[in-house]
Design a protein around this motif. Structure first.
Motif, PDB file in Angstrom:
ATOM      1  N   THR A  49       0.871  -1.137  -0.091  1.00 21.67           N
ATOM      2  CA  THR A  49       0.018  -0.012  -0.004  1.00 21.67           C
ATOM      3  C   THR A  49       0.870   1.090   0.111  1.00 21.67           C
ATOM      4  O   THR A  49       2.075   1.071   0.131  1.00 21.67           O
ATOM      5  CB  THR A  49      -0.751   0.097   1.270  1.00 21.67           C
ATOM      6  OG1 THR A  49      -0.179   0.619   2.455  1.00 21.67           O
ATOM      7  CG2 THR A  49      -1.503  -1.439   1.658  1.00 21.67           C
ATOM      8  N   ASP A  50       0.225   2.264   0.001  1.00 21.75           N
ATOM      9  CA  ASP A  50       1.077   3.719   0.128  1.00 21.75           C
ATOM     10  C   ASP A  50       0.994   4.352   1.305  1.00 21.75           C
ATOM     11  O   ASP A  50       1.425   5.508   1.503  1.00 21.75           O
ATOM     12  CB  ASP A  50       0.348   4.555  -1.068  1.00 21.75           C
ATOM     13  CG  ASP A  50      -0.977   5.138  -0.614  1.00 21.75           C
ATOM     14  OD1 ASP A  50      -1.472   4.628   0.317  1.00 21.75           O
ATOM     15  OD2 ASP A  50      -1.438   6.275  -1.233  1.00 21.75           O
ATOM     16  N   CYS A  51       0.804   3.469   2.502  1.00 22.35           N
ATOM     17  CA  CYS A  51       0.895   4.034   3.964  1.00 22.35           C
ATOM     18  C   CYS A  51       1.241   2.780   4.895  1.00 22.35           C
ATOM     19  O   CYS A  51       0.257   1.968   5.022  1.00 22.35           O
ATOM     20  CB  CYS A  51      -0.715   4.639   4.263  1.00 22.35           C
ATOM     21  SG  CYS A  51      -0.604   5.127   5.952  1.00 22.35           S
ATOM     22  N   ASP A  52       2.242   3.034   5.374  1.00 22.57           N
ATOM     23  CA  ASP A  52       2.954   1.994   6.195  1.00 22.57           C
ATOM     24  C   ASP A  52       2.243   1.795   7.548  1.00 22.57           C
ATOM     25  O   ASP A  52       1.901   0.617   7.974  1.00 22.57           O
ATOM     26  CB  ASP A  52       4.470   2.019   6.419  1.00 22.57           C
ATOM     27  CG  ASP A  52       5.000   3.476   6.966  1.00 22.57           C
ATOM     28  OD1 ASP A  52       4.133   4.463   7.157  1.00 22.57           O
ATOM     29  OD2 ASP A  52       6.128   3.303   7.249  1.00 22.57           O
ATOM     30  N   ASP A  53       2.198   2.962   8.296  1.00 22.80           N
ATOM     31  CA  ASP A  53       1.447   2.762   9.636  1.00 22.80           C
ATOM     32  C   ASP A  53      -0.044   2.214   9.645  1.00 22.80           C
ATOM     33  O   ASP A  53      -0.297   1.365  10.515  1.00 22.80           O
ATOM     34  CB  ASP A  53       1.610   4.041  10.306  1.00 22.80           C
ATOM     35  CG  ASP A  53       3.108   4.303  10.514  1.00 22.80           C
ATOM     36  OD1 ASP A  53       3.736   3.520  11.383  1.00 22.80           O
ATOM     37  OD2 ASP A  53       3.565   5.409   9.939  1.00 22.80           O
ATOM     38  N   ALA A  54      -0.698   2.717   8.745  1.00 20.31           N
ATOM     39  CA  ALA A  54      -2.054   2.187   8.674  1.00 20.31           C
ATOM     40  C   ALA A  54      -2.063   0.906   8.145  1.00 20.31           C
ATOM     41  O   ALA A  54      -2.918  -0.026   8.710  1.00 20.31           O
ATOM     42  CB  ALA A  54      -2.963   3.044   7.427  1.00 20.31           C
ATOM     43  N   THR A  55      -1.001   0.360   7.330  1.00 19.20           N
ATOM     44  CA  THR A  55      -1.143  -0.936   6.876  1.00 19.20           C
ATOM     45  C   THR A  55      -0.865  -1.870   8.129  1.00 19.20           C
ATOM     46  O   THR A  55      -1.419  -3.088   8.176  1.00 19.20           O
ATOM     47  CB  THR A  55      -0.118  -1.233   6.044  1.00 19.20           C
ATOM     48  OG1 THR A  55      -0.607  -0.383   4.574  1.00 19.20           O
ATOM     49  CG2 THR A  55      -0.068  -2.383   5.108  1.00 19.20           C
ATOM     50  N   TYR A  56       0.147  -1.337   9.136  1.00 23.98           N
ATOM     51  CA  TYR A  56       0.643  -2.207  10.370  1.00 23.98           C
ATOM     52  C   TYR A  56      -0.487  -2.578  11.041  1.00 23.98           C
ATOM     53  O   TYR A  56      -0.927  -3.366  11.684  1.00 23.98           O
ATOM     54  CB  TYR A  56       1.848  -1.783  10.987  1.00 23.98           C
ATOM     55  CG  TYR A  56       3.094  -1.367  10.215  1.00 23.98           C
ATOM     56  CD1 TYR A  56       3.284  -2.472   9.293  1.00 23.98           C
ATOM     57  CD2 TYR A  56       3.868  -0.357   9.995  1.00 23.98           C
ATOM     58  CE1 TYR A  56       4.509  -2.739   8.663  1.00 23.98           C
ATOM     59  CE2 TYR A  56       5.039  -0.326   9.564  1.00 23.98           C
ATOM     60  CZ  TYR A  56       5.345  -1.605   8.692  1.00 23.98           C
ATOM     61  OH  TYR A  56       6.486  -1.451   7.914  1.00 23.98           O
ATOM     62  N   ILE A  57      -1.400  -1.646  11.242  1.00 23.35           N
ATOM     63  CA  ILE A  57      -2.698  -1.489  12.156  1.00 23.35           C
ATOM     64  C   ILE A  57      -3.607  -2.424  11.287  1.00 23.35           C
ATOM     65  O   ILE A  57      -4.257  -3.166  12.031  1.00 23.35           O
ATOM     66  CB  ILE A  57      -3.289  -0.220  12.424  1.00 23.35           C
ATOM     67  CG1 ILE A  57      -2.525   0.876  13.065  1.00 23.35           C
ATOM     68  CG2 ILE A  57      -4.734  -0.458  13.101  1.00 23.35           C
ATOM     69  CD1 ILE A  57      -3.024   2.008  13.057  1.00 23.35           C
TER      70      ILE A  57
ATOM     71  N   ALA B  36       6.052   6.709   0.324  1.00 24.11           N
ATOM     72  CA  ALA B  36       5.372   6.478  -1.008  1.00 24.11           C
ATOM     73  C   ALA B  36       5.410   7.196  -2.220  1.00 24.11           C
ATOM     74  O   ALA B  36       5.685   6.815  -3.354  1.00 24.11           O
ATOM     75  CB  ALA B  36       3.848   6.310  -0.795  1.00 24.11           C
ATOM     76  N   ALA B  37       5.726   8.599  -1.796  1.00 22.40           N
ATOM     77  CA  ALA B  37       5.732   9.587  -3.102  1.00 22.40           C
ATOM     78  C   ALA B  37       7.266   9.393  -3.917  1.00 22.40           C
ATOM     79  O   ALA B  37       7.412   9.861  -4.730  1.00 22.40           O
ATOM     80  CB  ALA B  37       6.035  10.923  -2.400  1.00 22.40           C
ATOM     81  N   ASN B  38       8.295   8.589  -3.227  1.00 28.04           N
ATOM     82  CA  ASN B  38       9.321   8.271  -4.011  1.00 28.04           C
ATOM     83  C   ASN B  38       9.622   6.595  -4.272  1.00 28.04           C
ATOM     84  O   ASN B  38      10.513   6.003  -4.256  1.00 28.04           O
ATOM     85  CB  ASN B  38      10.581   8.801  -3.000  1.00 28.04           C
ATOM     86  CG  ASN B  38      10.399  10.178  -2.655  1.00 28.04           C
ATOM     87  OD1 ASN B  38      10.796  11.032  -3.571  1.00 28.04           O
ATOM     88  ND2 ASN B  38      10.248  10.453  -1.572  1.00 28.04           N
ATOM     89  N   ALA B  39       8.421   6.031  -4.363  1.00 27.55           N
ATOM     90  CA  ALA B  39       8.435   4.435  -4.463  1.00 27.55           C
ATOM     91  C   ALA B  39       9.248   4.233  -5.816  1.00 27.55           C
ATOM     92  O   ALA B  39       9.174   4.839  -6.735  1.00 27.55           O
ATOM     93  CB  ALA B  39       6.786   4.014  -4.661  1.00 27.55           C
ATOM     94  N   SER B  40       9.969   3.048  -5.829  1.00 25.92           N
ATOM     95  CA  SER B  40      10.691   2.639  -6.926  1.00 25.92           C
ATOM     96  C   SER B  40       9.936   2.165  -8.018  1.00 25.92           C
ATOM     97  O   SER B  40      10.433   2.135  -9.233  1.00 25.92           O
ATOM     98  CB  SER B  40      11.657   1.600  -6.386  1.00 25.92           C
ATOM     99  OG  SER B  40      10.977   0.505  -5.824  1.00 25.92           O
TER     100      SER B  40
ATOM    101  N   TYR C 146       3.661  -0.282  -8.035  1.00 30.11           N
ATOM    102  CA  TYR C 146       3.128  -1.363  -6.924  1.00 30.11           C
ATOM    103  C   TYR C 146       3.746  -1.280  -5.677  1.00 30.11           C
ATOM    104  O   TYR C 146       3.299  -2.201  -4.954  1.00 30.11           O
ATOM    105  CB  TYR C 146       2.466  -2.477  -7.840  1.00 30.11           C
ATOM    106  CG  TYR C 146       1.866  -2.131  -9.099  1.00 30.11           C
ATOM    107  CD1 TYR C 146       0.566  -1.413  -8.895  1.00 30.11           C
ATOM    108  CD2 TYR C 146       2.165  -2.553 -10.288  1.00 30.11           C
ATOM    109  CE1 TYR C 146      -0.031  -1.197 -10.072  1.00 30.11           C
ATOM    110  CE2 TYR C 146       1.627  -2.274 -11.487  1.00 30.11           C
ATOM    111  CZ  TYR C 146       0.552  -1.559 -11.302  1.00 30.11           C
ATOM    112  OH  TYR C 146      -0.096  -1.264 -12.535  1.00 30.11           O
ATOM    113  N   ALA C 147       4.986  -0.720  -5.559  1.00 29.23           N
ATOM    114  CA  ALA C 147       5.808  -0.927  -4.503  1.00 29.23           C
ATOM    115  C   ALA C 147       5.176  -0.124  -3.245  1.00 29.23           C
ATOM    116  O   ALA C 147       5.033  -0.710  -2.158  1.00 29.23           O
ATOM    117  CB  ALA C 147       7.012  -0.617  -4.607  1.00 29.23           C
ATOM    118  N   GLY C 148       4.881   1.371  -3.595  1.00 31.50           N
ATOM    119  CA  GLY C 148       4.299   1.925  -2.542  1.00 31.50           C
ATOM    120  C   GLY C 148       5.089   1.991  -1.318  1.00 31.50           C
ATOM    121  O   GLY C 148       6.336   2.361  -1.485  1.00 31.50           O
TER     122      GLY C 148
END
Length: 209
Positions: free
Chosen positions: A37-45, A68-72, A75-77
């Motif tokens: 996803t594009d949001c790590d902390d929300a994903t951990y929850i 996420a703004a600098n994703a490689s 679909y990496a996010g």
């Protein structure tokens, strides 16, 4: 709330044992579910929610550098999360719970400053291990940009009877900071409110006279 974008989801019903071991999957949990996803902390929850909804374990979760703004790649996010289960059905149930949680969990924003101040009413196996607390404990999950996070963390700790379990000193992989606090559910909610108020204070007046 800033919505979370789910970028990729895949299932492996019977993963290679070497891969399972490398990812830290428990013995007898050969089925995997992968999520970016594009949001790590929300994903951990959300991944923690998966552990409460099905017989699954979060075997791997990692944030990517710079955010996420600098994703490689497209679909990496910002994060990859992997859950393991003893059956494909358990993994799908857990993933569905995580995806459902991501529809209601996300960062808020004040004057362009994003922050997360989320009360976890009852921690599952993932966040309870991360925080070093008993399964089912309440947590305040607090994240903000570097200076804002440390200033607001002090306010959160002073706002109610909570204990600092985990400090994410800035910069994290995504250049933020924050931490996990524990206490009663109401104390964690009060800490979240104080954190949000302190972040908003800085967002409105960055330089203190």
């Amino acid at each position: 709330m800033i919505p979370v974008k789910v970028l990729a989801v895949r299932y492996i019903p019977n993963a290679d044992p070497a891969l399972c071991r490398g990812l830290g999957a428990p013995e007898g949990y050969p089925s995997l579910g992968l999520l970016t996803t594009d949001c790590d902390d929300a994903t951990y929850i959300a991944l923690d929610e998966a552990t409460k909804a099905a017989d699954v374990s979060v075997c791997y979760g990692r944030s990517f550098y710079a955010g996420a703004a600098n994703a490689s790649t497209p679909y990496a996010g910002e994060v990859i999360g992997i859950i393991a289960g003893n059956t494909p059905g358990a993994v799908r149930s857990g993933m569905e719970a995580a995806l459902s949680a991501l529809e209601r969990i996300g960062f808020d924003e004040v004057n362009g400053v994003p922050y997360l101040a989320h009360t976890v009413s009852s921690a599952g196996s993932f966040l309870s291990k991360e925080a070093g607390v008993q399964h089912g404990s309440a947590l305040a999950y607090l994240i903000a940009p570097p200076l804002e996070s440390m200033y607001a963390m002090d306010a959160a700790l002073k706002a109610s009877d909570v204990v600092l379990c985990k400090l994410y000193a800035p910069p994290s992989e995504t250049n933020f900071g924050g931490g996990l606090l524990t206490g009663t559910r109401s104390a964690c909610a009060a800490a979240c409110e104080a954190f949000a108020t302190a972040v908003a204070e800085i967002a409105r007046q960055p330089k203190q006279s």
